[in-house]
Scaffold this active site. Structure first.
Site, PDB file in Angstrom:
ATOM      1  N   LYS A 202       0.842  -1.355   0.014  1.00 46.34           N
ATOM      2  CA  LYS A 202      -0.052   0.010   0.227  1.00 46.34           C
ATOM      3  C   LYS A 202       0.910   1.208   0.076  1.00 46.34           C
ATOM      4  CE  LYS A 202      -4.637  -1.488   1.583  1.00 46.34           C
ATOM      5  NZ  LYS A 202      -5.466  -1.501   2.425  1.00 46.34           N
TER       6      LYS A 202
ATOM      7  N   LYS B 186      -4.080  -9.080  -6.262  1.00 46.70           N
ATOM      8  CA  LYS B 186      -5.599  -9.456  -5.823  1.00 46.70           C
ATOM      9  C   LYS B 186      -6.454  -8.461  -6.002  1.00 46.70           C
ATOM     10  CE  LYS B 186      -6.178  -7.349  -1.362  1.00 46.70           C
ATOM     11  NZ  LYS B 186      -6.647  -7.520   0.005  1.00 46.70           N
TER      12      LYS B 186
ATOM     13  N   LYS C 274     -11.173  -3.271  -3.724  1.00 44.97           N
ATOM     14  CA  LYS C 274     -12.090  -2.401  -3.931  1.00 44.97           C
ATOM     15  C   LYS C 274     -11.324  -0.927  -4.188  1.00 44.97           C
ATOM     16  CE  LYS C 274     -13.578  -3.326   0.738  1.00 44.97           C
ATOM     17  NZ  LYS C 274     -12.553  -2.754   1.907  1.00 44.97           N
TER      18      LYS C 274
HETATM   19  N1  AQP Z   1      -9.318 -10.566  -3.608  1.00 49.65           N
HETATM   20  C1  AQP Z   1      -9.461 -10.951  -2.211  1.00 49.65           C
HETATM   21  N2  AQP Z   1      -9.672 -12.350  -2.062  1.00 49.65           N
HETATM   22  C2  AQP Z   1     -10.075 -12.978  -1.135  1.00 49.65           C
HETATM   23  N3  AQP Z   1     -10.658 -12.313   0.168  1.00 49.65           N
HETATM   24  C3  AQP Z   1     -10.309 -11.028   0.055  1.00 49.65           C
HETATM   25  N4  AQP Z   1     -10.489 -10.113   0.993  1.00 49.65           N
HETATM   26  C4  AQP Z   1     -10.369  -8.908   0.270  1.00 49.65           C
HETATM   27  N5  AQP Z   1      -9.952  -9.017  -1.036  1.00 49.65           N
HETATM   28  C5  AQP Z   1      -9.801 -10.282  -0.958  1.00 49.65           C
HETATM   29  C6  AQP Z   1     -11.039 -10.160   2.277  1.00 49.65           C
HETATM   30  O1  AQP Z   1     -11.955  -9.358   2.667  1.00 49.65           O
HETATM   31  C7  AQP Z   1     -11.921  -8.944   3.933  1.00 49.65           C
HETATM   32  C8  AQP Z   1     -12.151  -7.583   4.074  1.00 49.65           C
HETATM   33  O2  AQP Z   1     -11.123  -6.875   3.636  1.00 49.65           O
HETATM   34  P1  AQP Z   1     -10.875  -5.360   3.906  1.00 49.65           P
HETATM   35  O3  AQP Z   1     -12.025  -4.623   3.270  1.00 49.65           O
HETATM   36  O4  AQP Z   1     -10.755  -5.209   5.649  1.00 49.65           O
HETATM   37  O5  AQP Z   1      -9.435  -5.018   3.241  1.00 49.65           O
HETATM   38  P2  AQP Z   1      -8.718  -5.441   2.212  1.00 49.65           P
HETATM   39  O6  AQP Z   1      -8.144  -6.960   2.690  1.00 49.65           O
HETATM   40  O7  AQP Z   1      -7.655  -4.660   2.222  1.00 49.65           O
HETATM   41  O8  AQP Z   1      -9.502  -5.538   1.060  1.00 49.65           O
HETATM   42  P3  AQP Z   1      -9.482  -4.871  -0.399  1.00 49.65           P
HETATM   43  O9  AQP Z   1     -10.777  -5.161  -1.119  1.00 49.65           O
HETATM   44  O10 AQP Z   1      -8.340  -4.529  -0.954  1.00 49.65           O
HETATM   45  O11 AQP Z   1      -9.967  -3.165   0.321  1.00 49.65           O
HETATM   46  P4  AQP Z   1      -8.836  -2.059   0.171  1.00 49.65           P
HETATM   47  O12 AQP Z   1      -8.865  -1.748  -1.572  1.00 49.65           O
HETATM   48  O13 AQP Z   1     -10.044  -0.988   0.756  1.00 49.65           O
HETATM   49  O14 AQP Z   1      -7.783  -1.830   0.702  1.00 49.65           O
HETATM   50  C9  AQP Z   1     -10.691  -9.630   4.589  1.00 49.65           C
HETATM   51  O15 AQP Z   1     -11.070 -10.719   5.333  1.00 49.65           O
HETATM   52  C10 AQP Z   1      -9.810 -10.028   3.205  1.00 49.65           C
HETATM   53  O16 AQP Z   1      -8.909 -10.838   3.657  1.00 49.65           O
END
Ligand code: AQP
Length: 335
Positions: free
Chosen positions: A112, A195, A198
């Site tokens: 990040k 991955k 969002k």
């Molecule tokens: N691509 C993915 N595949 C499987 N699991 C995923 N998770 C996120 N992306 C994937 C799981 O979703 C839960 C919540 O995630 P989060 O919102 O706390 O943050 P993150 O992991 O950083 O997800 P994002 O979508 O990548 O969010 P942003 O872009 O806002 O940083 C977690 O249990 C995660 O494992």
């Protein structure tokens, strides 16, 4: 009975990755014996600047989405993190337990922050300590996550172990991650080595849980693949990340094994496969989007659900956090 804790950031719209990697598991776990606590982690969200009006809106939207996916606030505790200050109180103690070297190894921070490490917030760096506090404030022992979060959970165990060791107590239990085997990590539709996220700048890289049928079909049609036909065994996908990702999504969403999916499409190009994949995704996701919009229409009810959840969460987290503060040597506070 064990306690389950998990959280999701109210930033952007939840993706198919969040759904298959985490949310679907959250819903299924409600059927078991364990007490489920699900949190909208707004404190984590502001580690990257969020427009205040948008953060409020997205917190409502994520609450609505969780309800639409099947989280039942009568059975599970659903609340927003900032409403329970125990997270921050224990998070500070953990800031003083965790070592700089441990945090510097966190790959999510490196991803990040990228080359911009001097410019990102200090909150982004200590984020895993707060995440450890989120879980340990409830003495939760089971945490459903996608495998991108495994390193943070190992850190949460290291922090608990060091706390217990430094203060000579057996206060914080070990945490066990619950990772769905088929879809531990859903990858971007544009790049099978990254991955699905969002916050990816490209909307084409992900399926949003509120996408309509046309958007889903179009994104799957345009999803990156390769010129080879689909093989008849999974081993042959090892060096084809985009194809492997789509087969994994197909299997997860239809409930079939990846072998069964390949047996059906072996030798064919991606055209017919993508058509069936889009159909299955539309059947699954479009109703979730519709239910989300219905929940979102009643803000008063959403607020009531989150406030009730916060009261139930605080009733568990406050005494555990106060006990940790006594162990550290703090005098009792105003509680
Ligand atoms: N691509 C993915 N595949 C499987 N699991 C995923 N998770 C996120 N992306 C994937 C799981 O979703 C839960 C919540 O995630 P989060 O919102 O706390 O943050 P993150 O992991 O950083 O997800 P994002 O979508 O990548 O969010 P942003 O872009 O806002 O940083 C977690 O249990 C995660 O494992």
């Amino acid at each position: 009975m064990a306690r389950i804790f998990s959280g999701i950031q109210p930033t952007g719209i939840a993706t198919l990755g969040n759904y298959l990697g985490a949310l679907r598991n959250w819903v299924a776990l409600q059927e078991g014996e364990d007490e489920c606590i699900y949190c909208l982690v707004d404190l984590h969200a502001i580690t990257v600047f969020q427009d205040p009006a948008e953060l409020r809106e997205q917190t409502f939207a994520m609450a609505a989405l969780l309800l639409a996916c099947g989280i039942d606030p009568a059975r599970s505790i659903l609340f927003h993190q900032s409403a329970v200050p125990a997270h921050v109180r224990l998070g500070w103690i953990f800031n003083c337990v965790a070592r700089m070297g441990w945090l510097k190894r966190m790959t999510q921070f490196k991803d990040k922050a990228g080359k911009n490490q001097e410019e990102v917030s200090t909150g982004l760096f200590v984020y895993p300590n707060l995440m450890a506090a989120d879980i340990h404030a409830y003495h939760a022992t089971r945490v459903p996550v996608g495998d991108d979060q495994l390193q943070h959970l190992e850190l949460a165990n290291d922090i608990a172990e060091k706390f217990n060791h430094d203060y000579g107590v057996a206060f914080f239990p070990r945490i066990e991650p619950l990772v769905p085997p088929e879809t531990a990590r859903v990858m971007s539709l544009r790049d099978g080595t990254r991955k699905m996220s969002k916050s990816d700048p490209s909307d084409q890289s992900r399926i949003n849980m509120t996408d309509d049928a046309d958007a889903i079909a179009q994104k799957i049609r345009r999803a990156k693949t390769d010129p080879e036909p689909l093989p008849d065994h999974i081993g042959a996908l090892a060096s084809r990340p985009e194809a492997r990702n789509l087969v994994g999504i197909f299997a997860a969403i239809t409930g079939e094994s990846q072998e069964a999916v390949l047996a059906r499409f072996a030798g064919s190009g991606f055209g017919p496969f993508k058509e069936k994949l889009a159909e299955a995704l539309v059947a699954h996701i479009v109703p979730v989007g519709e239910r989300t919009r219905a929940y979102l229409a009643d803000r008063t009810e959403l607020e009531r659900i989150l406030q009730t959840g916060a009261r139930r969460a605080a009733a568990i987290a406050n005494p555990i956090t106060a006990a940790a503060e006594r162990i550290v040597g703090f005098l009792p506070g105003a509680e």
